[in-house]
Design an enzyme around this catalytic site. Structure first.
Site, short mmCIF file in Angstrom:
data_model
loop_
_atom_site.label_atom_id
_atom_site.label_comp_id
_atom_site.label_asym_id
_atom_site.label_seq_id
_atom_site.Cartn_x
_atom_site.Cartn_y
_atom_site.Cartn_z
N ILE A 69 -8.52 8.45 -10.44
CA ILE A 69 -7.62 9.72 -10.55
C ILE A 69 -8.61 11.07 -11.06
O ILE A 69 -9.01 10.73 -12.28
CB ILE A 69 -6.24 9.30 -11.33
CG1 ILE A 69 -5.72 8.18 -10.65
CG2 ILE A 69 -5.49 10.49 -11.42
CD1 ILE A 69 -4.63 7.48 -11.47
N GLU A 111 -7.79 4.79 -15.24
CA GLU A 111 -7.37 5.32 -14.14
C GLU A 111 -8.39 4.95 -12.88
O GLU A 111 -8.26 5.65 -11.64
CB GLU A 111 -7.21 6.83 -14.18
CG GLU A 111 -8.78 7.59 -14.18
CD GLU A 111 -9.63 7.38 -15.72
OE1 GLU A 111 -10.21 8.21 -16.00
OE2 GLU A 111 -8.96 6.67 -16.55
N ARG A 138 -7.04 8.29 4.60
CA ARG A 138 -5.66 8.31 4.45
C ARG A 138 -5.06 8.32 3.15
O ARG A 138 -3.98 8.88 2.88
CB ARG A 138 -5.27 7.16 5.35
CG ARG A 138 -3.65 6.87 5.50
CD ARG A 138 -3.15 5.89 6.27
NE ARG A 138 -3.76 4.54 6.33
CZ ARG A 138 -4.63 3.91 6.77
NH1 ARG A 138 -5.33 4.39 7.96
NH2 ARG A 138 -4.94 2.73 6.51
#
Length: 395
Positions: free
Chosen positions: A268, A310, A330
């Site tokens: 992240i 993360e 995706r």
């Protein structure tokens, strides 16, 4: 055989939660029957020329049966009492002393009294069952049977009032109480019908105990599954953890598939600033949202794990480099599009991911080299603008 099995499974349940002392008492209730079964077996095998006639053996069997039922009822009542107390508070010292005394009396004094009232002491023998000369089958004194039926009925009502039918284990014990009422009712008919009713009542008792064993097995195996998940699952996200991911890596790569296995590491972006600006609770919401979106973007047989903080890992079996790149894109797009203010997850900021991808034909490349390559790909994605996918082909 059902006594050792019941003891084993109940003790496993008690070992998983030592605060539930009622389970320990429940195991003692099943253990108490073992003494009376042993006494019954011994009496049956005693020779008649020593004074142990068939009538005496029949009555001894009835005496041990009666006290076995009493012990079971008393111990179950104690277990329900402890369950009621511990649902509200912990057991006090006074409660523990009184429970210990009641347990000792039931487990020690009842068997001694049953032995003393059997044909071992003819002057004090308690007569519960006797043979009728005309029909040559045993007839029970219905007063003792009525006492058992009343006690089982009272215990059933007490158990339902305490448990409220809210526990699978106690519900199975309630079935035992119901079956006890039924098979003791059969004993009332022994003065009218034949000895087969005795065997029918025993069959009902055995079936009820088997039901308890099945229920206990279900709860034990369910607990084992929960403990297994705790070992292999991340507590926050409930996806796999780092340990499981690295254990699964060689297993997945060893699968004989045409396209091989692809590996992905996801991070992240700017997660530290999210925690600094909005706090760790929002940080946890971000992680949960990202996990939910990624799970919607992959297959059921893909192995998804939280590697720490993360950072996440994905194992994609039977997936070549081109397919893995498409999956990564995706995932990246879905996370970016479905996060931020005004979207389903109600996050205060839009979230993006940096993703490193590595594909390799199984067993041709060392696993450590693959993880090094995918880690370098992730590093490159993080240091070249973030919110992107970088792929490497293992060599």
């Amino acid at each position: 055989f059902w006594i050792p099995l019941s003891l084993f499974f109940i003790q496993m349940l008690y070992a998983s939660d030592r605060s539930r002392f009622s389970l320990f008492i429940l195991s003692l209730a099943f253990l108490s029957g073992l003494v009376y079964f042993i006494e019954t077996i011994i009496v049956i095998q005693l020779p008649e020329h020593a004074g142990f006639t068939q009538a005496a053996k029949t009555n001894d069997t009835a005496v041990f049966y009666f006290f076995r039922q009493l012990s079971f009822i008393v111990l179950l009542a104690l277990a329900v009492r402890v369950e009621k107390i511990t649902r509200r508070s912990t057991l006090r010292f006074r409660n523990k002393i009184s429970m210990t005394l009641a347990l000792m009396m039931t487990l020690v004094m009842f068997p001694m009294l049953a032995h003393y009232l059997s044909s071992y002491h003819p002057a004090w023998t308690l007569t519960i069952a006797a043979y009728e000369d005309e029909h040559h089958y045993p007839v029970w004194d219905i007063r003792y049977v009525n006492v058992l039926i009343l006690l089982w009925s009272a215990l059933l009502c007490y158990m339902i009032s305490v448990t409220r039918l809210a526990s699978g284990i106690w519900n199975s014990i309630i079935v035992v109480c119901l079956s006890a009422i039924v098979y003791n009712f059969f004993l009332l008919l022994l003065d009218t019908y034949n000895l087969s009713l005795w065997y029918i009542s025993r069959a009902v008792e055995v079936l009820s105990k088997l039901f308890v064993i099945c229920t206990l097995m279900f709860h034990v195996f369910n607990l084992l599954k929960i403990f297994g998940d705790r070992v292999d699952r991340d507590p926050l996200t409930q996806i796999y953890n780092r340990k499981y991911f690295y254990e699964a890596l060689p297993r997945v790569r060893s699968l004989r598939t045409e396209k091989g296995t692809s590996i992905m590491m996801l991070d992240i972006d700017n997660f530290k600033s999210i925690n600094d600006n909005w706090g760790h609770l929002v940080g946890d919401r971000v992680i949960l949202a990202v996990v939910d979106i990624i799970k919607d973007s992959i297959r059921d047989n893909d192995i998804f794990a939280r590697l720490g903080g993360e950072e996440f890992g994905l194992l994609l079996p039977d997936t070549d480099g081109k397919q893995a790149m498409a999956v990564a894109e995706r995932i990246r797009q879905n996370v970016q599009q479905r996060t931020g203010p005004g979207y389903h997850y109600a996050l205060p900021v839009k979230v993006t991911l940096s993703i490193g991808v590595c594909s390799a034909i199984q067993n041709n490349v060392n696993g450590n080299d693959i993880m090094r390559d995918v880690d370098e790909a992730l590093y490159e994605a993080k240091h070249n603008g973030k919110n992107r996918v970088v792929t490497r082909q293992a060599e």
